[in-house]
Design a protein around this motif. Structure first.
Motif, PDB file in Angstrom:
ATOM      1  N   ARG A 139      35.319  37.946   8.788  1.00  0.00           N
ATOM      2  CA  ARG A 139      35.794  39.246   8.307  1.00  0.00           C
ATOM      3  C   ARG A 139      35.350  39.499   6.870  1.00  0.00           C
ATOM      4  NH1 ARG A 139      40.341  37.992  11.486  1.00  0.00           N
ATOM      5  NH2 ARG A 139      41.382  36.966   9.732  1.00  0.00           N
ATOM      6  N   ARG A 140      35.530  38.513   6.006  1.00  0.00           N
ATOM      7  CA  ARG A 140      35.192  38.762   4.601  1.00  0.00           C
ATOM      8  C   ARG A 140      33.676  38.847   4.390  1.00  0.00           C
ATOM      9  NH1 ARG A 140      34.030  33.773   2.038  1.00  0.00           N
ATOM     10  NH2 ARG A 140      35.077  31.905   2.842  1.00  0.00           N
ATOM     11  N   MET A 141      32.923  38.012   5.101  1.00  0.00           N
ATOM     12  CA  MET A 141      31.470  38.053   4.934  1.00  0.00           C
ATOM     13  C   MET A 141      30.895  39.358   5.476  1.00  0.00           C
ATOM     14  SD  MET A 141      30.381  35.181   3.468  1.00  0.00           S
ATOM     15  CE  MET A 141      28.662  34.978   3.962  1.00  0.00           C
ATOM     16  N   SER A 142      31.308  39.754   6.674  1.00  0.00           N
ATOM     17  CA  SER A 142      30.795  41.001   7.245  1.00  0.00           C
ATOM     18  C   SER A 142      31.287  42.206   6.455  1.00  0.00           C
ATOM     19  CB  SER A 142      31.180  41.129   8.720  1.00  0.00           C
ATOM     20  OG  SER A 142      32.585  41.141   8.881  1.00  0.00           O
ATOM     21  N   GLY A 143      32.449  42.063   5.793  1.00  0.00           N
ATOM     22  CA  GLY A 143      32.952  43.140   4.955  1.00  0.00           C
ATOM     23  C   GLY A 143      32.031  43.436   3.782  1.00  0.00           C
ATOM     24  N   VAL A 145      28.725  43.046   3.802  1.00  0.00           N
ATOM     25  CA  VAL A 145      27.577  43.775   4.350  1.00  0.00           C
ATOM     26  C   VAL A 145      27.974  45.219   4.671  1.00  0.00           C
ATOM     27  CG1 VAL A 145      25.842  43.848   6.176  1.00  0.00           C
ATOM     28  CG2 VAL A 145      26.591  41.640   5.259  1.00  0.00           C
ATOM     29  N   ALA A 146      29.143  45.391   5.261  1.00  0.00           N
ATOM     30  CA  ALA A 146      29.596  46.740   5.609  1.00  0.00           C
ATOM     31  C   ALA A 146      29.722  47.619   4.370  1.00  0.00           C
ATOM     32  CB  ALA A 146      30.932  46.662   6.342  1.00  0.00           C
ATOM     33  N   GLU A 147      30.252  47.066   3.283  1.00  0.00           N
ATOM     34  CA  GLU A 147      30.395  47.845   2.052  1.00  0.00           C
ATOM     35  C   GLU A 147      29.031  48.209   1.471  1.00  0.00           C
ATOM     36  OE1 GLU A 147      31.957  46.930  -2.416  1.00  0.00           O
ATOM     37  OE2 GLU A 147      33.344  46.469  -0.774  1.00  0.00           O
ATOM     38  N   LEU A 148      28.098  47.261   1.494  1.00  0.00           N
ATOM     39  CA  LEU A 148      26.755  47.548   1.005  1.00  0.00           C
ATOM     40  C   LEU A 148      26.068  48.614   1.858  1.00  0.00           C
ATOM     41  CD1 LEU A 148      25.683  43.907   0.152  1.00  0.00           C
ATOM     42  CD2 LEU A 148      25.982  45.765  -1.499  1.00  0.00           C
ATOM     43  N   GLU A 149      26.331  48.586   3.158  1.00  0.00           N
ATOM     44  CA  GLU A 149      25.766  49.608   4.035  1.00  0.00           C
ATOM     45  C   GLU A 149      26.332  50.990   3.724  1.00  0.00           C
ATOM     46  OE1 GLU A 149      23.343  49.351   7.043  1.00  0.00           O
ATOM     47  OE2 GLU A 149      22.883  48.195   5.233  1.00  0.00           O
ATOM     48  N   ARG A 150      27.573  51.036   3.269  1.00  0.00           N
ATOM     49  CA  ARG A 150      28.196  52.323   2.935  1.00  0.00           C
ATOM     50  C   ARG A 150      27.730  52.847   1.583  1.00  0.00           C
ATOM     51  NH1 ARG A 150      32.891  49.653   4.749  1.00  0.00           N
ATOM     52  NH2 ARG A 150      33.558  49.347   2.576  1.00  0.00           N
ATOM     53  N   THR A 151      27.430  51.937   0.660  1.00  0.00           N
ATOM     54  CA  THR A 151      27.216  52.363  -0.728  1.00  0.00           C
ATOM     55  C   THR A 151      25.767  52.282  -1.200  1.00  0.00           C
ATOM     56  OG1 THR A 151      27.736  50.126  -1.532  1.00  0.00           O
ATOM     57  CG2 THR A 151      29.563  51.695  -1.362  1.00  0.00           C
ATOM     58  N   VAL A 199      19.971  42.889  15.223  1.00  0.00           N
ATOM     59  CA  VAL A 199      21.413  42.777  15.336  1.00  0.00           C
ATOM     60  C   VAL A 199      22.045  44.039  14.791  1.00  0.00           C
ATOM     61  CG1 VAL A 199      21.349  40.273  15.173  1.00  0.00           C
ATOM     62  CG2 VAL A 199      21.703  41.623  13.110  1.00  0.00           C
ATOM     63  N   SER A 200      23.283  44.283  15.187  1.00  0.00           N
ATOM     64  CA  SER A 200      23.950  45.520  14.794  1.00  0.00           C
ATOM     65  C   SER A 200      24.597  45.393  13.430  1.00  0.00           C
ATOM     66  CB  SER A 200      25.027  45.873  15.827  1.00  0.00           C
ATOM     67  OG  SER A 200      24.444  46.035  17.107  1.00  0.00           O
ATOM     68  N   PRO A 201      24.512  46.416  12.603  1.00  0.00           N
ATOM     69  CA  PRO A 201      25.218  46.377  11.308  1.00  0.00           C
ATOM     70  C   PRO A 201      26.718  46.463  11.517  1.00  0.00           C
ATOM     71  CG  PRO A 201      24.257  48.547  11.672  1.00  0.00           C
ATOM     72  CD  PRO A 201      23.787  47.686  12.796  1.00  0.00           C
ATOM     73  N   PRO A 202      27.499  45.914  10.574  1.00  0.00           N
ATOM     74  CA  PRO A 202      28.957  45.998  10.704  1.00  0.00           C
ATOM     75  C   PRO A 202      29.447  47.402  10.448  1.00  0.00           C
ATOM     76  CG  PRO A 202      28.330  45.007   8.618  1.00  0.00           C
ATOM     77  CD  PRO A 202      27.065  45.219   9.387  1.00  0.00           C
TER      78      PRO A 202
END
Length: 202
Positions: A139-143, A145-151, A199-202
């Motif tokens: 959860r924390r690691m994919s979080g 990546v997810a934040e970087l994908e948003r910003t 692979v799919s982004p978070p």
């Protein structure tokens, strides 16, 4: 975890390179150093770790990073700073990229890792002996990546972290059961792994 990821067709906003820190003093001593109390200010790179980077950086064969985000442990910070100095970049510390907390095994011999991994294979949610669960690490690691994908968009981002967390992240992003994270090829110290666009982004 698989239901937290988008479909592959939605694509990625950035390119990611996953880097395990160079050989560390903890590796040299065969010790588990997984808590901030020990890992933030001690157990940095070993002489072998510095030599690994001396060899790796002049022969860099991956896309040039535009951003470096790293675990704030000393061994990952020193690794990130060496890469940043080579490319003329600054670094960004990110506590969510820290080592997995190995609970009561902290400070002990690294021969205890297989005991934890065997239990992981049975239950990705277990927190036996105070060990951080595989699902929590995912959860924390994919979080991150997810934040970087948003910003961020169109960047090549180097994430500098630790062996277990990176293998767990790769397993999560691949959509496989987290209990299978040790099926990933072990990431060697100072190795760089491009994150596949398949692979799919978070």
């Amino acid at each position: 975890m698989s239901n937290t990821f988008l479909s592959a067709g939605q694509g990625w906003c950035n390119r990611y390179l996953l880097m395990r820190h160079g050989h560390s003093q903890a590796n040299q001593e065969g010790r588990i150093i997984s808590t901030p109390e020990r890992g933030l200010d001690a157990f940095g790179l070993s002489p072998d770790g510095h030599r690994q980077l001396d060899t790796l950086l002049p022969q860099w064969q991956w896309p040039t990073p535009t951003r470096i985000v790293h675990s704030d442990f000393l061994r990952t910070t020193e690794t990130a700073l060496r890469v940043a100095d080579h490319f003329g970049l600054t670094v960004q510390a990110e506590p969510r990229l820290r080592e997995r907390n190995f609970g009561i095994f902290e400070g002990g011999p690294d021969s205890r890792y297989p005991d934890v991994w065997a239990r992981d294979a049975e239950d990705a949610e277990h927190g036996d002996n105070g060990v951080e669960s595989v699902s929590s690490v995912a959860r924390r690691m994919s979080g991150v990546v997810a934040e970087l994908e948003r910003t961020r968009q169109g960047e090549t981002i180097l994430l500098v972290s630790h062996g277990d967390p990176l293998q767990i992240l790769l397993t999560a992003l691949d959509g496989r059961g987290l209990s299978r994270h040790r099926e990933q090829i072990a990431l060697a110290p100072a190795s760089v792994t491009p994150l596949s666009r398949n692979v799919s982004p978070p």
